[in-house]
Design an enzyme around this catalytic site. Sequence first.
Site, mmCIF file in Angstrom:
data_model
loop_
_atom_site.group_PDB
_atom_site.id
_atom_site.type_symbol
_atom_site.label_atom_id
_atom_site.label_comp_id
_atom_site.label_asym_id
_atom_site.label_seq_id
_atom_site.Cartn_x
_atom_site.Cartn_y
_atom_site.Cartn_z
ATOM 1 N N SER A 1 -3.357 -3.063 0.984
ATOM 2 C CA SER A 1 -3.211 -2.875 -0.533
ATOM 3 C C SER A 1 -1.582 -2.777 -0.625
ATOM 4 O O SER A 1 -1.359 -2.544 -1.909
ATOM 5 C CB SER A 1 -4.017 -1.702 -0.718
ATOM 6 O OG SER A 1 -3.555 -0.670 -0.409
ATOM 7 N N LYS B 1 4.879 3.223 -3.536
ATOM 8 C CA LYS B 1 3.612 2.428 -3.912
ATOM 9 C C LYS B 1 3.178 3.232 -5.159
ATOM 10 O O LYS B 1 3.421 4.571 -5.192
ATOM 11 C CB LYS B 1 2.697 2.889 -2.513
ATOM 12 C CG LYS B 1 1.552 1.762 -2.664
ATOM 13 C CD LYS B 1 0.567 1.958 -1.442
ATOM 14 C CE LYS B 1 -0.609 0.982 -1.784
ATOM 15 N NZ LYS B 1 -1.550 0.975 -0.360
ATOM 16 N N SER C 1 -3.890 -1.138 5.282
ATOM 17 C CA SER C 1 -3.132 -1.294 4.211
ATOM 18 C C SER C 1 -1.782 -1.484 4.263
ATOM 19 O O SER C 1 -0.849 -1.766 3.267
ATOM 20 C CB SER C 1 -3.538 -0.481 2.848
ATOM 21 O OG SER C 1 -4.709 -0.885 2.460
#
Lengths: 487, 479
Positions: A143, A68, A167
């Site tokens: 996210s 990420k 997330s």
Amino acid sequence: MKYMNLGIEELHNLLKSGKVTSKELIEESIKLSHEVQDKCNAFVTILDDAKETEVTDNLLSGIPFGVKDNYSTKGILSTGSSNTLKDYVPFFDATSYKKLKDAGAVMVNKTAMDEFGMGGTGTTGHTGVQKNPWDLTRMCAGSSSGSACAVASGVYPYALGSDTGDSIRKPAAYCGIVGYKPTYGLISRYGLFAFASSLDHCGVLTRSVKDAAIVVDEMKGKDEKDLTSWDSSNISLKDSLNGDIKNKKLCYVKELCNIDNYDNPSEELVKHLENFKDKIELIKKSGVVVDEVSIDRKLLNAIASVYVILSCSEATSNLSNLTGISFGPRGEGSTWEEQVKNYRTNGFSPLIKRRFVIGSYILQKENQDRYFINAQKVRRLVVDTWKKLYETYDAVILPVGVGPAKHIDGSLDQLSKDDNIQALDEHLQVGNFGGFPSITIPGGFVNDLPVGLNITGKCYDDANVLNIAYAIESMMDYKNQIAKEVK
Amino acid sequence: MSKYFVTIGIEMHCEGSKTNSKMFSPSKNTYNDLSNDNVCEIDMGFPGVLPAPNKKGVEQAIKMATVLHSNIPKYMYWERKNYYYPDLPKGYQLTQNPPYDCIGNGGYIDIEREDGSTFRVEIDNLHLEEDSAQMEHLYNTSIINYNRAGVPLFELVTKPCLHNADDTVLYLEYIRSIYQYLGISDADSKKGQIRCDVNVSISDDENSLGTKVETKNVNSFSAVKDVINYEIERQSTLKDQGRYNEVEQETRRWDEETGTTVRMRSKVDAIDYKYFVEPNIPKIKIEESWVEEIKKSIPELPYERKDKYISKLGLSDYDSRILIKEKKTSDYFEKCLELGIEPKTAANWIISMILGYIYKEFKEIDEIFLTPERLYKITEAVKKGTISSKQGKELFNLVLEKEEEPEKIMKDEGMEQISDDSAIKSIVEEVLNENPSQIEAYKNGRTNMFDYFVGQVMKKTRGQANPTLVKEILTELLK
């Protein structure tokens, strides 16, 4: 796709036996990255020059993975999907990423996300929207949108995520894969861009519980740079997966799972909760006790507000380092005030700025007692309520979200909804309030789209929680599933 | 003197210079001329960094809190003080926020005046925080040096309990020496390690408090004194003129050039720092056994040394006071004693010669070439009569000037007294042979001629003859 739909152990065995090389795996993964990028816009950076590594006895050696974009990766662009850091190349590695690198794992891309993790849609990053590989009109949730999208699309067996509210675990559900957020402090947060420090967790998205255990076994450990990390050298998650849950006790919350609690439920919600009930019956059939428990509706409905208050407050302070002064492009202006103002005004998206305003308001001296301190007290009440459940039960099992992935259209980051719906949509935040180990596994389909089941246990009990998830996973057929575009 | 009752409270910031690393990062905590060298990603607030408190810094703070008789909390934690400024890389400073638990809460310290009287200074709190980066403002640009960012900073806040500039400075000087004695800091204002915020108010009597005016970032004790006296004067004049309402609760700064304080901002515009507890540092439990252990490591403090110098070594109160003021001076003195120099002798040399020299040359006593070992050689030579005390002073100056060993200089300069009987005897004989008429006069009763002969011998030996020996031999030969 030849290899990237496989799990870590299978890939390791193929590598060890010489049936495939690390180079071939990486080439395939990079090729797939470009395909998924074209279709779903999952990445900020694809590392076309990623190099193979030596295959050792380490299960992760030679195998590609994704990270990420809010993990600090030395020498590699790390933007947090924000314009404020669109050219930021860090000079140090996040501890957990470094551990994987040292194990011989090969990062092939940096995945897109909601800006600095502040969003649950995967639509707010500076490189655009991440589309759900099952249905391109739907979102991945966020996210960790890019990571979920890539793992579900079979780009590699795993990608790193971070989880402040849900997330990792929400996108995993929307994409039909596994998302695991361990106990707070099991994995060092050093080098993870801070959003709300008391709620932030590192974690992983995979297609099986075993892969999640293998990856986190490598990422975890006490780090002198993160004082909230703890020594877990006596824990081996992978070795704890025996599938034996005969004497385990689970529970679910009536107020969240009973369809009668919702006015005018959508067709998707009805099916979602029916599917959940079916899965509970399935688990019960295996001999595991699953009880229905009741929790004060007021408390459940306060969870989302508490989350907004605490996360926005910490975020507004945590992101005050982004001024363009000590790093980042300097803003225009003749005074430092103007430069900082322009940098922040132009760099952050309106959604984030809205959160900063909320956080700033809450932290004002005259508002702290009413909002910040009260929210901390309610956080404690929620955590104590869950801890009380853990005196009787090994874990709480709940449906994730209010159905399958939402549509991208009309799905902006809205912080207020019908209270009961919102409680169902946001209950995973409890895992962050308490730092509880929490894992989402694929739990079936609604209208051909995946939905998830979440299992959350008590702190430091990761091995038990993962083993329960492992056993439930094996009762169903969704392990290692790859997204099939249904529309 | 103002006819009004003056009340002063003081906040003293002292940079901790004696930890190896910074307060929350592994960067070196050393004085470094090279800008932005003692820096890592944590000091500059790069994305993803986390703070890890320095245990030694915490220990030092506990030591200081103990000396101040403050309450030490059961748990230690930090708060974020949020504000934007280019010298604050994270956008917040890690600090402690009274009245919530600081490392030292309440407490007091007794201070001695020169006339022997004492007064008590009430402590509000001692807190441990991190320093900001250092900024230098040039004509149309500013530069930032992050070496200082994250250095431990001790902030000591008194209650409004002081009433004049002299007492305030005595208090500050004593606190500075405690920081030195405890090994927390060099507490050197020349290196910018000390900064004070001075709060002054005046009122009609001790039962009421006036409007508090704060003057920030005063960086020397002499300036603190000037600020206090200036503010008393300024506020008194306004009050005299019936304009006391013009004295506002505000923040001012000291303007060295004009010798005045200048308004910065009103308290009405005070910044809301939005304090909240730093979530990345779990509360540190302060075990009582740890505090006990730390207490045991507290060394002899300045007043204890002073009492020892007076009662055990027989030094004067005045001399003792000078010796203890700076730890380095006192350490130099103690080293002299260890080497065997007489206390009084050592004190005299230090006070009359060394302090003058370092003051004039802007040097530190532990940096000068004349170490206690070299001073010992000089005092020994004087004591044994190898050189005269006048020569001792010359030698002192030459050692400092040439930076050469005392023995070498004594040899090169031909300083050693002639203490060889036969050598002196032959010179005395020479003098007597050259002065038959004076011998005559001496023998006829002019006894003062004896001194004349001594003088002649000293002249011939350029003062190097041991006068006692000269006298003995003269007496012998003149019999």
